[in-house]
Design an enzyme around this catalytic site. Structure first.
Site, short mmCIF file in Angstrom:
data_model
loop_
_atom_site.label_atom_id
_atom_site.label_comp_id
_atom_site.label_asym_id
_atom_site.label_seq_id
_atom_site.Cartn_x
_atom_site.Cartn_y
_atom_site.Cartn_z
N HIS A 247 1.01 -1.34 0.23
CA HIS A 247 0.09 0.12 0.01
C HIS A 247 0.93 1.21 -0.07
CE1 HIS A 247 -3.82 -2.23 0.86
NE2 HIS A 247 -2.88 -3.08 1.55
N CYS B 176 -1.95 5.25 -4.44
CA CYS B 176 -2.65 3.83 -4.70
C CYS B 176 -3.73 3.91 -5.66
CB CYS B 176 -3.03 3.51 -3.43
SG CYS B 176 -3.77 1.82 -3.15
#
Length: 110
Positions: free
Chosen positions: A22, A34
């Site tokens: 992430h 992201c």
């Protein structure tokens, strides 16, 4: 950090890629890095399937932190070239994100 690993064969063709992790740029749902990386990668895979009729071997993690794709072996030359062009476009787009947000995404081409 999002880690992207692009695997190429001795001919320079993309055989597989893995995206994991992430970005940590912002809170979930607000993370532009992201979201951008996800849009580029999923959009590219959707384009491969819609435009070439080829369905790669795709694996996704439960929490959204993993996307893995393997290109089928022994594709007809025209389909192989189409798939490669779309995946190379994905790599260029991801590298553009990496240029601006390199502390949140790292791309390795092997």
């Amino acid at each position: 950090m999002i880690y992207v690993k692009i695997n190429k064969n001795e001919s320079g063709l993309i055989t597989s890629f893995t995206m994991e992790g992430h970005a940590g740029f912002d809170d979930s749902g607000k993370d532009l890095v992201c979201a951008g990386a996800s849009a580029v990668s999923f959009g590219s895979l959707n384009a491969v399937m819609a435009l070439t009729g080829i369905t790669p071997d795709i694996d996704q993690g439960e929490d959204g932190g993993l996307l893995s794709c393997r290109v089928p072996d022994e594709l007809p030359a025209d389909k192989r070239d189409q798939v490669q062009l779309l995946l190379e476009g994905m790599v260029v787009s991801l590298q553009t994100i990496e240029e601006e947000y390199g502390q949140y995404i790292q791309i390795n081409i092997l």
